[in-house]
Motif scaffolding. Structure first.
Motif, PDB file in Angstrom:
ATOM      1  N   GLU A 107       0.831  -1.212   0.000  1.00 41.36           N
ATOM      2  CA  GLU A 107       0.000   0.000   0.000  1.00 41.36           C
ATOM      3  C   GLU A 107       0.862   1.257   0.000  1.00 41.36           C
ATOM      4  OE1 GLU A 107      -3.254   2.405  -0.245  1.00 41.36           O
ATOM      5  OE2 GLU A 107      -3.177   0.233  -0.515  1.00 41.36           O
ATOM      6  N   ARG A 108       1.881   1.290   0.826  1.00 40.60           N
ATOM      7  CA  ARG A 108       2.771   2.456   0.889  1.00 40.60           C
ATOM      8  C   ARG A 108       3.480   2.678  -0.453  1.00 40.60           C
ATOM      9  NH1 ARG A 108       5.841   3.241   6.505  1.00 40.60           N
ATOM     10  NH2 ARG A 108       4.175   2.697   7.937  1.00 40.60           N
ATOM     11  N   THR A 109       3.975   1.598  -1.022  1.00 40.13           N
ATOM     12  CA  THR A 109       4.700   1.704  -2.294  1.00 40.13           C
ATOM     13  C   THR A 109       3.770   2.132  -3.414  1.00 40.13           C
ATOM     14  OG1 THR A 109       6.187  -0.045  -1.541  1.00 40.13           O
ATOM     15  CG2 THR A 109       6.201   0.448  -3.880  1.00 40.13           C
ATOM     16  N   THR A 110       2.584   1.544  -3.453  1.00 36.87           N
ATOM     17  CA  THR A 110       1.609   1.898  -4.484  1.00 36.87           C
ATOM     18  C   THR A 110       1.228   3.374  -4.388  1.00 36.87           C
ATOM     19  OG1 THR A 110       0.756  -0.361  -4.536  1.00 36.87           O
ATOM     20  CG2 THR A 110      -0.682   1.355  -5.412  1.00 36.87           C
ATOM     21  N   GLN A 111       1.001   3.863  -3.178  1.00 28.35           N
ATOM     22  CA  GLN A 111       0.646   5.275  -3.001  1.00 28.35           C
ATOM     23  C   GLN A 111       1.769   6.198  -3.458  1.00 28.35           C
ATOM     24  OE1 GLN A 111      -0.653   5.999   1.020  1.00 28.35           O
ATOM     25  NE2 GLN A 111      -2.531   4.807   0.767  1.00 28.35           N
ATOM     26  N   LEU A 112       3.013   5.864  -3.105  1.00 28.37           N
ATOM     27  CA  LEU A 112       4.142   6.703  -3.527  1.00 28.37           C
ATOM     28  C   LEU A 112       4.261   6.730  -5.045  1.00 28.37           C
ATOM     29  CD1 LEU A 112       6.649   8.446  -2.950  1.00 28.37           C
ATOM     30  CD2 LEU A 112       7.957   6.308  -2.843  1.00 28.37           C
ATOM     31  N   LEU A 113       4.197   5.560  -5.663  1.00 29.77           N
ATOM     32  CA  LEU A 113       4.318   5.504  -7.120  1.00 29.77           C
ATOM     33  C   LEU A 113       3.158   6.236  -7.792  1.00 29.77           C
ATOM     34  CD1 LEU A 113       5.617   1.869  -7.608  1.00 29.77           C
ATOM     35  CD2 LEU A 113       6.896   4.003  -7.949  1.00 29.77           C
ATOM     36  N   ALA A 114       1.952   6.077  -7.266  1.00 31.80           N
ATOM     37  CA  ALA A 114       0.793   6.773  -7.837  1.00 31.80           C
ATOM     38  C   ALA A 114       0.978   8.289  -7.737  1.00 31.80           C
ATOM     39  CB  ALA A 114      -0.486   6.337  -7.128  1.00 31.80           C
ATOM     40  N   HIS A 115       1.546   8.727  -6.624  1.00 36.48           N
ATOM     41  CA  HIS A 115       1.787  10.165  -6.443  1.00 36.48           C
ATOM     42  C   HIS A 115       2.871  10.667  -7.403  1.00 36.48           C
ATOM     43  CE1 HIS A 115       2.337  14.020  -4.490  1.00 36.48           C
ATOM     44  NE2 HIS A 115       3.627  13.751  -4.351  1.00 36.48           N
ATOM     45  N   ARG A 116       4.000   9.974  -7.446  1.00 34.61           N
ATOM     46  CA  ARG A 116       5.131  10.412  -8.273  1.00 34.61           C
ATOM     47  C   ARG A 116       4.884  10.261  -9.770  1.00 34.61           C
ATOM     48  NH1 ARG A 116       8.207  13.842  -5.519  1.00 34.61           N
ATOM     49  NH2 ARG A 116       8.947  12.941  -3.585  1.00 34.61           N
ATOM     50  N   LEU A 117       4.108   9.269 -10.143  1.00 35.29           N
ATOM     51  CA  LEU A 117       3.857   9.011 -11.568  1.00 35.29           C
ATOM     52  C   LEU A 117       2.441   9.413 -11.972  1.00 35.29           C
ATOM     53  CD1 LEU A 117       5.546   5.473 -11.887  1.00 35.29           C
ATOM     54  CD2 LEU A 117       6.584   7.741 -12.097  1.00 35.29           C
ATOM     55  N   GLY A 118       1.849  10.285 -11.182  1.00 35.22           N
ATOM     56  CA  GLY A 118       0.475  10.713 -11.432  1.00 35.22           C
ATOM     57  C   GLY A 118       0.261  11.369 -12.780  1.00 35.22           C
ATOM     58  N   ASP A 119       1.294  11.988 -13.346  1.00 37.64           N
ATOM     59  CA  ASP A 119       1.146  12.642 -14.637  1.00 37.64           C
ATOM     60  C   ASP A 119       1.553  11.719 -15.800  1.00 37.64           C
ATOM     61  OD1 ASP A 119       3.830  12.704 -13.940  1.00 37.64           O
ATOM     62  OD2 ASP A 119       4.194  14.673 -14.829  1.00 37.64           O
ATOM     63  N   TRP A 120       1.837  10.464 -15.513  1.00 32.99           N
ATOM     64  CA  TRP A 120       2.148   9.484 -16.553  1.00 32.99           C
ATOM     65  C   TRP A 120       0.848   8.827 -17.010  1.00 32.99           C
ATOM     66  CZ3 TRP A 120       7.117   6.207 -16.432  1.00 32.99           C
ATOM     67  CH2 TRP A 120       8.204   6.972 -15.982  1.00 32.99           C
ATOM     68  N   THR A 121       0.805   8.435 -18.265  1.00 30.89           N
ATOM     69  CA  THR A 121      -0.354   7.685 -18.752  1.00 30.89           C
ATOM     70  C   THR A 121      -0.227   6.229 -18.310  1.00 30.89           C
ATOM     71  OG1 THR A 121       0.673   6.999 -20.839  1.00 30.89           O
ATOM     72  CG2 THR A 121      -0.475   9.152 -20.819  1.00 30.89           C
TER      73      THR A 121
END
Length: 166
Positions: A107-121
């Motif tokens: 969950e922690r890793t998924t949230q970080l990646l979703a935040h950092r890569l939020g502007d990626w398709t």
């Protein structure tokens, strides 16, 4: 085949990737360092296994694997039981507490990646995952294959006799 400049840029990007790994490491709970997280992840992905298999998957020495296993066993995240096929060996298994810890890490890793890569398709994230898997597979192939060395460039060939001959 890619040219020298492309490989040099790739090396620079690998070095810079350390910042990504450090940030991922900072989100881990204090009692679950990276090695422990890797053990939990592998047990979650591959299921119960012997220590020797875990060491192979981690690509580390058995003594390093033993330290990681002891750390997470002390926290109740795994259990070690005798291997029915070889009583000298132990089978490692996630406990419910270990599965809960693994779920928290995910969950922690998924949230970080979703935040950092939020502007990626979605396609870009999928491409990155696919290319990283392919890169890893290329290096896995190298681990199981005999060491290969590139032939020297003709201008770099030496006329000296090798120190060791077979």
């Amino acid at each position: 085949m890619a040219g020298k400049a492309q490989y040099e840029e790739l090396i620079r990007q690998f070095s810079a990737f350390g910042a990504v790994k450090r940030e991922l490491g900072r989100i881990l709970p204090a009692d679950c360092p990276g090695g422990s997280a890797a053990v939990l992840t592998l047990l979650g992905r591959h299921g119960d296994m012997r220590m020797s298999k875990l060491a192979e998957l981690l690509s580390v020495d058995m003594s390093v694997t033993s330290r990681h296993v002891a750390h997470i066993a002390d926290r109740g995240w795994i259990e070690r039981s005798p291997d029915p096929a070889d009583k000298r060996s132990r089978i490692l298994r996630l406990t419910p507490e270990g599965q809960a810890q693994l779920d928290e890490l995910s969950e922690r890793t998924t949230q970080l990646l979703a935040h950092r890569l939020g502007d990626w398709t979605d396609d870009e994230v999928g491409q990155l995952a696919g290319l990283m898997a392919r890169l890893r597979a290329s290096f896995d192939d190298c681990r199981s294959a005999p060491a290969r060395t590139a032939a020297p460039h003709p201008a770099e060939q030496s006329t000296r006799t090798p120190a060791i001959t077979t």
